[in-house]
Motif scaffolding. Structure first.
Motif, PDB file in Angstrom:
ATOM      1  N   LEU A  78       0.845  -1.192   0.000  1.00  0.00           N
ATOM      2  CA  LEU A  78       0.000   0.000   0.000  1.00  0.00           C
ATOM      3  C   LEU A  78       0.887   1.251   0.000  1.00  0.00           C
ATOM      4  N   SER A  79       1.962   1.206   0.769  1.00  0.00           N
ATOM      5  CA  SER A  79       2.906   2.319   0.793  1.00  0.00           C
ATOM      6  C   SER A  79       3.517   2.544  -0.589  1.00  0.00           C
ATOM      7  N   LEU A  80       3.908   1.455  -1.259  1.00  0.00           N
ATOM      8  CA  LEU A  80       4.512   1.589  -2.589  1.00  0.00           C
ATOM      9  C   LEU A  80       3.492   2.061  -3.625  1.00  0.00           C
ATOM     10  N   ALA A  81       2.228   1.678  -3.453  1.00  0.00           N
ATOM     11  CA  ALA A  81       1.176   2.166  -4.359  1.00  0.00           C
ATOM     12  C   ALA A  81       1.012   3.678  -4.202  1.00  0.00           C
ATOM     13  N   PHE A  82       1.110   4.171  -2.978  1.00  0.00           N
ATOM     14  CA  PHE A  82       1.049   5.610  -2.746  1.00  0.00           C
ATOM     15  C   PHE A  82       2.271   6.305  -3.358  1.00  0.00           C
ATOM     16  N   VAL A  83       3.438   5.646  -3.320  1.00  0.00           N
ATOM     17  CA  VAL A  83       4.633   6.201  -3.957  1.00  0.00           C
ATOM     18  C   VAL A  83       4.379   6.406  -5.450  1.00  0.00           C
ATOM     19  N   LYS A  84       3.798   5.403  -6.078  1.00  0.00           N
ATOM     20  CA  LYS A  84       3.537   5.471  -7.513  1.00  0.00           C
ATOM     21  C   LYS A  84       2.603   6.626  -7.848  1.00  0.00           C
TER      22      LYS A  84
END
Length: 471
Positions: A350-356
């Motif tokens: 979820l954190s990496l999806a927010f990064v994207k």
């Protein structure tokens, strides 16, 4: 009087097929149009083109033109030569493109009753100009009859076999080859570099310490292959659904389908083959894995068609899709599910999806755009996204620390205290990722970024060594 140059549209002036473009556009508006399309098709291809054309509005400015050939046409037009656009596409769409290009004196096209293709096109040109009194630019086997009656043939974007056949029956004046090789465009479209994401399937294998168990290794490899094939099918689907949006994007307009380097019909066939092969591989394992694979496909399709445009839904779906890969790995080796692993995966990805999303929105801000085209985010959301993403990453590491403190960890690790070093490395990595993205230094998928980032690769190597020491 100068001999007119008659120009085909689909595959020649533009590198795509307007019927497939229009049908795709219509189905995006409402998938139920599929049943009407079947009905119209029974009335003839010309009627189908007419009915679809009356219900869609394509943007001629974003269509993939054959640039080298178009430059040649503009030079001929500047010399005063008469240019005629003659196409099997519907008249409404053909006139729209003609008005945009601005170099054609006449437009001849299908009208709902007659499909202006092959023999019909040849006969009309002979009636208007006479046998061997027109030059013709085309690209396909349907143009061979027209070239046989033309003074000169101009071949655009054609295969080697079409070029050879044309040279045997007509005088070829110019050949405009395809700008890019289809094979390499296909490799780009299926996103082989994205297969690394499916390596998550192997995490349960290593987490369960079954890396020397032959049947588990084979099953994991089959599962990995199935997800890679399915992922390619999903990527192709996503590209077809996003054609219009991608063509307006700063970098995505270069994608093979958006650029016209691959045809829509080819994409549809490839999607079917990839998905069916993935399902076949899944049947070699077990029903649970097959169910997970099908659910992954349905959720990915929902994301491509709808959820990616919804605020927050998109990032949660991305996190779920990553986590499903881990669950599929568990099903493949028929191991037990770990709540710790699933919870960690959800928060971490979820954190990496927010990064994207943050990186995409940051680029939009630099380009003075208020939002991301085709997404539900505004530039004012940047601060909130960074909060959501950072907190999600830290919660993932908190879950991992709780796991280290649990009784369950002693079952699998003889020296679990070493795993605290993994916590420190993960804290550093997630913090660094968010520092970089807020500075505008990450402008791509964070997973792909990590594969080319030396610090990330060193962190992965260190974590791997520590885990083996802990075992």
């Amino acid at each position: 009087m100068a001999v007119p140059l008659c120009v085909d549209l689909d595959g020649t002036l533009i590198k795509t097929d307007l019927l497939f473009e229009s049908v795709l556009h219509l189905l995006k508006k409402n998938p139920l149009y599929f049943f009407l399309i079947i009905t119209w098709l029974f009335k003839g291809i010309a009627r189908l083109k007419y009915e679809v054309a009356t219900r869609v509005s394509l943007d001629p400015a974003t269509l993939p033109y054959s640039n080298n050939f178009l430059s040649y046409l503009k030079e001929e037009h500047a010399k005063g030569r008469k240019l005629i656009l003659i196409t099997a596409a519907d008249k409404k769409i053909a006139e729209m493109i003609s008005n945009y290009v601005g170099i054609f004196s006449h437009v001849l096209a299908s009208d709902g009753d007659k499909n202006l293709k092959g023999e019909n096109k040849r006969r009309l040109l002979c009636e208007l100009s006479g046998e061997k009194k027109y030059d013709y630019a085309g690209n396909s086997r349907h143009d061979l009859k027209i070239w046989s009656s033309a003074r000169y043939a101009i071949i655009v974007n054609a295969s080697h076999s079409i070029i050879k056949r044309t040279q045997r029956l007509a005088r070829v004046e110019h050949v405009f080859p395809r700008e890019k090789k289809a094979f390499f465009s296909f490799l780009r479209a299926v996103r082989i570099h994205q297969y690394i994401k499916n390596s998550l399937i192997f995490i349960p294998l290593f987490a369960s310490h079954l890396y020397f168990h032959l049947s588990s290794i084979v099953n994991s490899l089959i599962a990995f292959s199935a997800f890679c094939l399915l992922a390619s099918g999903v990527y192709l689907t996503n590209d077809l659904v996003d054609l219009e949006v991608d063509r307006k994007h700063r970098t995505k307009h270069k994608r093979p389908f958006a650029a016209g380097d691959l045809s829509i019909s080819f994409g549809v066939i490839a999607i079917f083959i990839f998905i069916m092969t993935a399902i076949f591989l899944a049947t070699l394992l077990n029903s649970v894995f097959l169910s997970i694979l099908v659910f992954y496909f349905l959720l990915s399709s929902a994301y491509s068609f709808y959820l990616k445009r919804k605020l927050l839904y998109d990032v949660f779906v991305l996190a779920i899709l990553y986590t499903i890969r881990i669950m599929a790995g568990v099903a493949a080796i028929q191991s037990l599910y770990s709540e710790w692993l699933i919870a960690f995966s959800m928060f971490f990805f979820l954190s990496l999806a927010f990064v994207k999303r943050y990186s995409e929105l940051y680029l939009s801000k630099i380009e003075n755009k208020y939002n991301i085209l085709g997404r539900g985010y505004h530039v004012n959301d940047l601060n909130q996204l960074s909060v959501f993403g950072t907190v999600s990453g830290y919660v993932a590491i908190l879950v991992f620390s709780f796991y280290i403190s649990s009784n369950q960890v002693t079952v699998l690790y003889r020296h679990p205290q070493w795993l605290w070093l993994v916590c420190l490395l993960l804290l550093y990595w997630i913090s660094r990722i968010w520092m970089l993205v807020t500075r505008g230094l990450i402008n791509e998928d964070p997973v792909i970024f990590a594969l080319t980032d030396k610090t990330s690769l060193l962190a992965v190597l260190a974590i791997t060594v520590i885990v083996f020491i802990a075992c």
